[in-house]
Structures are given as C-alpha cells and as structure tokens.
Scaffold this motif. Structure first.
Motif, PDB file in Angstrom:
ATOM      1  N   ASP A 265     -40.087  33.798 -37.779  1.00 38.45           N
ATOM      2  CA  ASP A 265     -39.305  34.618 -37.035  1.00 38.45           C
ATOM      3  C   ASP A 265     -38.077  33.616 -36.689  1.00 38.45           C
ATOM      4  O   ASP A 265     -38.279  32.540 -36.131  1.00 38.45           O
ATOM      5  N   ALA A 266     -37.029  34.174 -37.044  1.00 36.81           N
ATOM      6  CA  ALA A 266     -35.850  33.049 -36.547  1.00 36.81           C
ATOM      7  C   ALA A 266     -35.850  32.964 -35.096  1.00 36.81           C
ATOM      8  O   ALA A 266     -35.204  31.874 -34.538  1.00 36.81           O
ATOM      9  N   ARG A 267     -36.095  33.965 -34.260  1.00 34.47           N
ATOM     10  CA  ARG A 267     -35.708  33.939 -32.893  1.00 34.47           C
ATOM     11  C   ARG A 267     -37.273  33.425 -32.357  1.00 34.47           C
ATOM     12  O   ARG A 267     -38.282  33.988 -32.747  1.00 34.47           O
ATOM     13  N   PRO A 268     -37.280  32.454 -31.356  1.00 38.36           N
ATOM     14  CA  PRO A 268     -38.424  31.850 -30.891  1.00 38.36           C
ATOM     15  C   PRO A 268     -39.413  32.632 -30.121  1.00 38.36           C
ATOM     16  O   PRO A 268     -40.510  32.732 -30.349  1.00 38.36           O
ATOM     17  N   TYR A 269     -38.891  34.043 -29.782  1.00 34.38           N
ATOM     18  CA  TYR A 269     -39.554  34.822 -28.960  1.00 34.38           C
ATOM     19  C   TYR A 269     -39.873  36.142 -29.799  1.00 34.38           C
ATOM     20  O   TYR A 269     -40.398  37.130 -29.378  1.00 34.38           O
ATOM     21  N   GLY A 270     -39.611  36.095 -31.285  1.00 39.31           N
ATOM     22  CA  GLY A 270     -39.798  37.000 -32.155  1.00 39.31           C
ATOM     23  C   GLY A 270     -41.208  37.754 -32.364  1.00 39.31           C
ATOM     24  O   GLY A 270     -41.315  39.059 -31.669  1.00 39.31           O
ATOM     25  N   HIS A 271     -42.182  36.924 -32.418  1.00 39.56           N
ATOM     26  CA  HIS A 271     -43.530  37.396 -32.539  1.00 39.56           C
ATOM     27  C   HIS A 271     -43.983  37.823 -31.064  1.00 39.56           C
ATOM     28  O   HIS A 271     -44.654  38.685 -30.728  1.00 39.56           O
ATOM     29  N   TYR A 272     -43.672  37.001 -30.035  1.00 42.81           N
ATOM     30  CA  TYR A 272     -44.046  37.395 -28.691  1.00 42.81           C
ATOM     31  C   TYR A 272     -43.659  38.668 -28.287  1.00 42.81           C
ATOM     32  O   TYR A 272     -44.186  39.687 -27.697  1.00 42.81           O
ATOM     33  N   ASN A 273     -42.151  39.056 -28.563  1.00 39.81           N
ATOM     34  CA  ASN A 273     -41.651  40.061 -28.490  1.00 39.81           C
ATOM     35  C   ASN A 273     -42.271  41.589 -28.839  1.00 39.81           C
ATOM     36  O   ASN A 273     -42.271  42.648 -28.539  1.00 39.81           O
ATOM     37  N   ASN A 274     -42.665  41.214 -30.222  1.00 44.73           N
ATOM     38  CA  ASN A 274     -43.288  42.298 -30.818  1.00 44.73           C
ATOM     39  C   ASN A 274     -44.760  42.678 -30.165  1.00 44.73           C
ATOM     40  O   ASN A 274     -44.777  43.848 -30.119  1.00 44.73           O
ATOM     41  N   LEU A 275     -45.521  41.623 -29.889  1.00 44.82           N
ATOM     42  CA  LEU A 275     -46.751  42.120 -29.380  1.00 44.82           C
ATOM     43  C   LEU A 275     -46.425  42.584 -27.730  1.00 44.82           C
ATOM     44  O   LEU A 275     -46.977  43.482 -27.486  1.00 44.82           O
ATOM     45  N   ALA A 276     -45.386  42.081 -27.043  1.00 41.45           N
ATOM     46  CA  ALA A 276     -45.035  42.527 -25.745  1.00 41.45           C
ATOM     47  C   ALA A 276     -44.591  43.980 -25.956  1.00 41.45           C
ATOM     48  O   ALA A 276     -44.889  44.961 -25.231  1.00 41.45           O
TER      49      ALA A 276
END
Ligand SMILES: Cc1cc2nc3c(=O)[nH]c(=O)nc-3n(C[C@H](O)[C@H](O)[C@H](O)COP(=O)(O)OP(=O)(O)OC[C@H]3O[C@@H](n4cnc5c(N)ncnc54)[C@H](O)[C@@H]3O)c2cc1C
Lengths: 151, 547
Positions: B96-107
């Motif tokens: 994920d190019a954005r550091p919070y990409g994965h977190y964002n999906n889960l959130a």
C-alpha cells in the motif's frame, strides 16, 4: 503521560528549578528592587518558598502514586494535575502564614506576593508538563515523566 | 620504483577480512538458470553474495529497509529520518503506497467512517514523534480559528477531565490521515516506498539480509521484472494482522455452504448487509463484545432510523458481572460491556505498567496481559444510550450461550442453535438474516506465510502468546547476523515487552527504541536524538521542513 514516582520527582524538580526559578527571579526583582506593590526588602524568601514547594512535593508525589493505584487506568488526568497544584499551594501558604517554614517570615502584603508568585509558577510548570517537555526530552513521555532516562 | 616489495611472499598470513568474504571457489556456470520463486538457494537460511549474483534478478541495496510499509514501518522510518538518515538509504517495501492504507480498509469495514473518532488518545500521533501538539490541541486551534468557541471549550474540557470527568478524547480518523500524509511528504516517503509482496527473507554470508519480493500487482498491467531482491544491513518488519479471525462454527458454515453474504466478519466489507436491512428490515445476530461490536450496534441503530424493522440479537458467551481486577483497581462494567478507553490501561503505554511489563518474565507477562487486556469497549455516552434504548424498547436483546450449530434454512435465513449456560441451561434456536462476527483479527504469527517461513527457517522463538519473541529493544534475537540486525513491531510481537505494541503510540515507542539501539551500535548516519537534536528537529516538523 502516566507518571511513575521517580518521574514525578524528576519532572517536579527540573521544572521548579528551571521555569520556576526564572519566574521566581523575576518576582524577586519586581517585588524587591523595583518595588511594585510596596517595598519588600526580603523578596529573596520567594526562593526559599520555591524550595519548600519542592520539598513538600516529594511527599505529595508519594501520596499521588498511591492514589493512582486505585485507578484502573493507572493514570492521572490533567484535571487532577492542575487541581492538586492548587491544594499544594494552599498548604504551603498556610505553613507560610503560620510561620512554620524555617527561614521565612510572613509579612505585610505577602498574600498577594505569594498568590502571584505561586500562581505563575503553577500555571507555567503545568503547561510545560502538558506539552513542551515532550519536545525537549523525546523519551520523557514513555518513561512516566523521567527526565533522566533513555527512550 | 623497482625496489622489491618487502612484504612480498609472506603468504601464510590470513587475509584481514572475514573468510565469508573470500571469493568462492570458481564454479562452472549452471547449465540452467534458476527461475523458481523464491529461488532454490532460499532453501538455506544463509545465502552467499555469489549465489545472489548467479540468480540474474535485479538486486538493490540500502543500509536500512522495512517490510510492510504500514503504520509500524512509517513510524520506524520517521524515527530514522529525524535521527539523520537520508531518504536514499532507506527502503520501505509493502503493498500500500499510503502507510495507513491497510489500516484504513480495516477501519472502514469495521464502521469507522471519515468523520468518526478512532480509539487512541491525543498524543498518539504517527505524524509527530514527540506527540505534541497532540490532535486535541490541533482540533481546538482549528475550531477556535473558525470561531467555534463553544466547541473549542468543550474539547478543552474533554482533554482536561478525561477519562474520569468526561469521555476520553479521541481524534477523528480523517484528521489523523491528513496529518500522516503531511508527514509522509515531509520525510520523503514517496522516495522510500516501493511496491512489493515480500516472499522470503534470508541472512547473507556477509552480515546482511536479502529480501525476495515480487512486484506484480494483482489486476494491473504489469511491466518490468516480476521478482526482485533487496539487500539491507538493518531490517525492520511490521506486517500487521495476517488474517481475519472467524469463530469456528462460522468458519465451518462458510466452508460448507460457500455463503459469504449472510455470515460476515466485521473487518471485511459488508455494506450489502446494511443496504439489505434498510430496504427489507430483518434480524441480525452480532457476536463479540469489543469496540467493533459497539460500532456495529451504532451503525445498525442508525439504519433503524430508515427502517424500524431491524432487530439485533447480541450473542455473548457468558455474562460479566464484575470487571477485571488488577491490584487495588477494578474495570467498570455496564450492560454486559467492560469499559476501558483504549485496549489497554493507559499506564501500559507510558507509565508504571509499561516498566513493569518490560522487566517481567515471559510467564509473568502473559499473566499481566490477561489481567489488563480482554475484550473491552470505550465508554461513550452515545453508545451507552443506544444499548439502554435498545434494551428498553426491545429491538436489542442479549443472549448468553455457546453456539452448537449454524444452518441455512431453505428460504435462505440462518438458524443458530444455542446452548445457554449457567443456572438456566436450555437450548434455543434463533433465526436471523445475518450474522456478524465481531470477534477480531487473527494474530498468530504462523498465519502469515512470510512469518511462518521465517520462524521455520531460523527456528525463531515464540512468546507465550504465539507471536514472535523480541528483546526489550524489539530486536528479533534469532536474526542477528554479524553487524546486521532485524527488528519487529506491531501485532506480530504482541505478548512481548510492550502490551500496547499494536497501537500508534506503541509502534512509535518501538521505533524510537530500536533506532536508539541501532544508534548506540554505531549504525550508518544515525545521530543521537538528544536535547539539541530533538528541539531542532521538532522546529523543522513545525515548519514543515525536511528533517
Ligand atoms: C480496525 C482497527 C482499528 C484500530 N484503531 C486503532 C486506533 O484507533 N488507535 C491505535 O493506536 N491503534 C489502532 N489500531 C491498531 C494499530 O495501530 C493498527 O492496526 C496499525 O495499522 C498497525 O500498524 P502495522 O504497521 O503493524 O500494520 P499495518 O498498518 O496493517 O501495516 C502492515 C502492512 O504490511 C503489509 N504486508 C503484510 N504482509 C506483507 C508481505 N508479505 N509483503 C509486503 N507487505 C506485507 C500489509 O499489506 C500492510 O499494508 C487499530 C487496528 C484495527 C485493525
């Protein structure tokens, strides 16, 4: 930041003898030589009062840590931090007025001098606890307020 | 000029370099290039540089590398940059190019839309190593500038009185993301990040690590080489949660029926469920009683405003009459939920509990973590009101028991057989349209293939919670390789020295701590983050200037 006992002692001492000292020297100057609010030739006693605030604080901190143990979060909300500062001030003032603090004599107009001096020190040291100390010591907040610590 | 060299012929001296650096004995060129993935030489834990050269794969090198490129990697890179390392010497490999990409999906899936507030405090600032000014102060300032004095005062009172006199302050998720974007630009994340799915990590014979990663993006037009290797001297790894966790009975149901629509995990996209309920109404069974369950209840109660025919059965294993105890303190309980602002007591991040855990033995750590942790949710007035109203009006009901079986009825509804527990033992059947599993994410290290491979190849020790064991400075002990070191943080190390290692602030602490250890070991370009450097770097942060 959730303080440890050592952290409380270190933060208190460091803040009183940096920020607190500057404020004290300032008031010594304007109450003493400058003479705002009547002459107070013994304005140097503010320095001793600062010392007593520190000394009594060592004991207060032990009490606060004990009370922290009753809190599930093990923490110390900001409101408590500011609140107990007022209680501590009232106690030091009482001892001061009763002339129970060795080396300092309560005199005319000392209520207001104490009020301004302690009030300013209390306000600014708490502000530093709340924020800027984190910038100066990046490990401070992870170590319960210990200034002399690694990250 | 023609004088003979006096040292000539002194052949019996060993060379002043490590034997492993000697050129390998000449070999015949392999008849056929190894095109397997990962390459066959990765069968061994340690690979020589010669073998790497023989692979005919693109090889790059940086002194520092981090695998995952999520928020844990970001915090580590931030600490490196602030401590003096240039962008050219760091690489972050992830998907994920954005550091919070994965977190964002889960959130997002677990019902934290942009305007919602997440679950960490004001000073948990992945975008700021110092935690000051925190999100609360920034939000107060924004409101103040816009003339919303009442709101600014309310926020002020909130951080002042939390968690005792008011609900705990938590930042809005969109504010956190914006701040991380800003910091990413400042530290040059764009130059540091590289797309890649890491397949394996091995030690090299010269005291470094080699990372094998593939660069093929699913569903995209891929050009260029499919596989690459990256060499690094200091490695960090934070790959987050490996998988979604399903309750065994729900897992069985999904495997047997192939029905992924009516039984869902709260962390996967399940918007169809809310759309269906809004149109047709129906009964939903919620399982799990943590913060995600609270968010789901909030969403369902919002849907009830469009369609009042939505009902909720909340299945819980057993009642909680008392909260967890630790020392003289007890965790508060209301309406069968245990309350705690974050997933650990605050003191676990920065105070006495953090220090206590750090010096405890692995077994003691396990005990402490079970006392402090467990399933909890945050005390929020709106959530308390939803459960209170739901219980009073009857559209929300709590049932205690264990699931015996889940079945699909011919008309498509789900029938759950429940065995109730305790003094009133009985069997119940409950028929619902949907079941939402809000019990969590899978954290066991072995469920991530990359970690499973590392554990297997290097016989890495696991902690009592089944995650990778790390030292107090977050180094993975079995991975030391000469001067090369590997560090880990995030959920893959839960159960180690830091309870809250899987949180913004915990990741930041782990980053600072490991970078400090590297600095003490004399790692390349790293400077001590002392008082002077800390202040000057903070000023750069405040002025949005590169570190
Ligand atoms: C729903 C939810 C809400 C949370 N809310 C909060 C909160 O409010 N406050 C808080 O402090 N913490 C919160 N957390 C906990 C934690 O802070 C976040 O999960 C955080 O994102 C963890 O960072 P990480 O780097 O460990 O993992 P991630 O941010 O998930 O990053 C890991 C990355 O590694 C990548 N990866 C995995 N395997 C490979 C591989 N083989 N090759 C390459 N890349 C790979 C993944 O794609 C992912 O992008 C929350 C967690 C969840 C799940």
């Amino acid at each position: 930041m959730t303080p440890t006992l050592i952290g409380r002692w270190q933060s208190r001492t460091v803040l009183l003898w940096t920020v607190g000292l500057v404020i004290t020297l300032f008031y010594m100057l304007i109450f003493g030589p400058v003479g705002i609010g009547g002459q107070a030739p013994d304005a140097s006693k503010l320095l001793l009062i600062l010392f007593y605030v520190n000394l009594l604080g060592i004991g207060w901190d032990a009490l606060y840590i004990y009370l922290q143990g009753f809190r599930w979060e093990g923490d110390w909300p900001l409101a408590f931090q500011f609140g107990v500062g007022l209680v501590e001030g009232a106690v030091v003032y009482l001892l001061f007025q009763l002339n129970w603090l060795p080396g300092v004599r309560f005199g005319d107009g000392d209520f207001w001098r104490f009020f301004f001096h302690y009030g300013t020190v209390w306000f600014w040291t708490n502000w530093c606890l709340f924020g800027p100390l984190r910038v100066v010591f990046p490990g401070w907040r992870f170590n319960g307020g210990e200034v002399i610590s690694k990250i | 000029m023609n004088q003979p060299n006096p040292h000539f012929n002194r052949v019996n001296q060993p060379p002043p370099w490590q034997p492993s650096l000697q050129a390998p004995a000449p070999q015949f060129a392999p008849a056929q290039r190894d095109t397997s993935w990962p390459p066959r030489c990765f069968d061994k834990p340690v690979i020589s540089i010669y073998e790497i050269q023989q692979l005919n794969l693109p090889v790059s090198y940086t002194e520092y590398a981090t695998v995952g490129a999520g928020l844990g990697s970001f915090s580590w890179v931030d600490a490196l940059r602030v401590s003096g390392v240039g962008t050219a010497n760091i690489v972050a490999i992830g998907m994920d190019a954005r550091p919070y990409g994965h977190y964002n999906n889960l959130a997002h899936n677990s019902q934290i839309p942009d305007w919602e507030r997440l679950r960490s405090n004001s000073e948990s600032t992945p975008d700021n190593l110092w935690g000051w000014p925190g999100y609360a102060l920034r939000e107060i300032w924004t409101e103040f500038k816009q003339g919303h004095l009442g709101k600014a005062t309310r926020l002020w009172w909130q951080i002042f009185g939390e968690p005792t006199l008011t609900d705990t302050y938590t930042p809005r998720i969109s504010d956190v993301f914006r701040a991380v974007d800003r910091e990413a630009i400042r530290i040059g994340w764009g130059q540091i990040y590289r797309y890649g799915r890491v397949r394996a990590i091995r030690k090299t014979a010269d005291g470094r690590y080699v990372i094998a990663y593939s660069t093929r993006r699913p569903g995209q037009n891929n050009t260029g080489p499919a596989h690459s290797l990256h060499l690094t001297h200091y490695l960090h790894i934070a790959v987050g949660y490996p998988a979604l966790q399903f309750l065994p009975d729900l897992q069985k149901y999904r495997e047997q029926t192939g029905d992924f629509k009516s039984v869902v995990n709260a962390y996967e996209n399940h918007d169809h469920l809310y759309e269906h309920l809004r149109r047709h109404g129906g009964l939903v069974m919620v399982r799990g009683r943590g913060i995600v369950a609270s968010r789901i209840l909030q969403r369902l109660s919002e849907e009830r405003q469009h369609n009042p025919n939505i009902g909720i059965i909340h299945l819980m294993r057993s009642p909680v009459s008392q909260g967890h105890r630790y020392g003289k303190a007890r965790r508060p309980v209301a309406n069968q939920f245990e309350f705690q602002p974050f997933n650990w007591p605050r003191s676990c991040w920065t105070g006495p509990y953090r220090k206590l855990l750090e010096k405890s033995s692995p077994e003691e750590r396990k005990k402490l973590l079970s006392q402090w942790g467990g399933t909890t949710t945050a005390r929020r007035q709106d959530w308390l009101e939803i459960t209170r109203r739901g219980l009073a009006e009857g559209w929300y009901q709590i049932v205690f028991g264990e699931v015996d079986n889940v079945e699909r009825l011919p008309e498509g509804r789900l029938q759950t057989r429940i065995v109730t527990k305790g003094q009133v033992a009985a069997q119940l059947t409950c028929t619902a349209e949907f079941i939402i599993d809000a019990t969590g994410l899978e954290g066991k290290a072995g469920s991530n293939p990359l970690l499973a491979d590392l554990i297997d190849k290097f016989a890495l020790a696991l902690n009592p919670m089944g995650r990778i064991q790390v030292e107090n400075d977050f180094e993975v002990p079995g991975m030391r390789n000469g001067t090369g070191r590997m560090y880990a943080s995030g959920s893959m190390t839960l159960g180690g020295p830091l309870a809250a290692v899987d949180s913004f602030l915990g990741l930041q602490y782990a980053a600072l701590r490991s970078v400090q250890a590297l600095q003490e070991a004399g790692a390349f370009e790293l400077k001590k983050l002392g008082v002077g450097r800390s202040i000057s770097q903070w000023l750069k942060w405040a002025r949005k200037v590169q570190p």
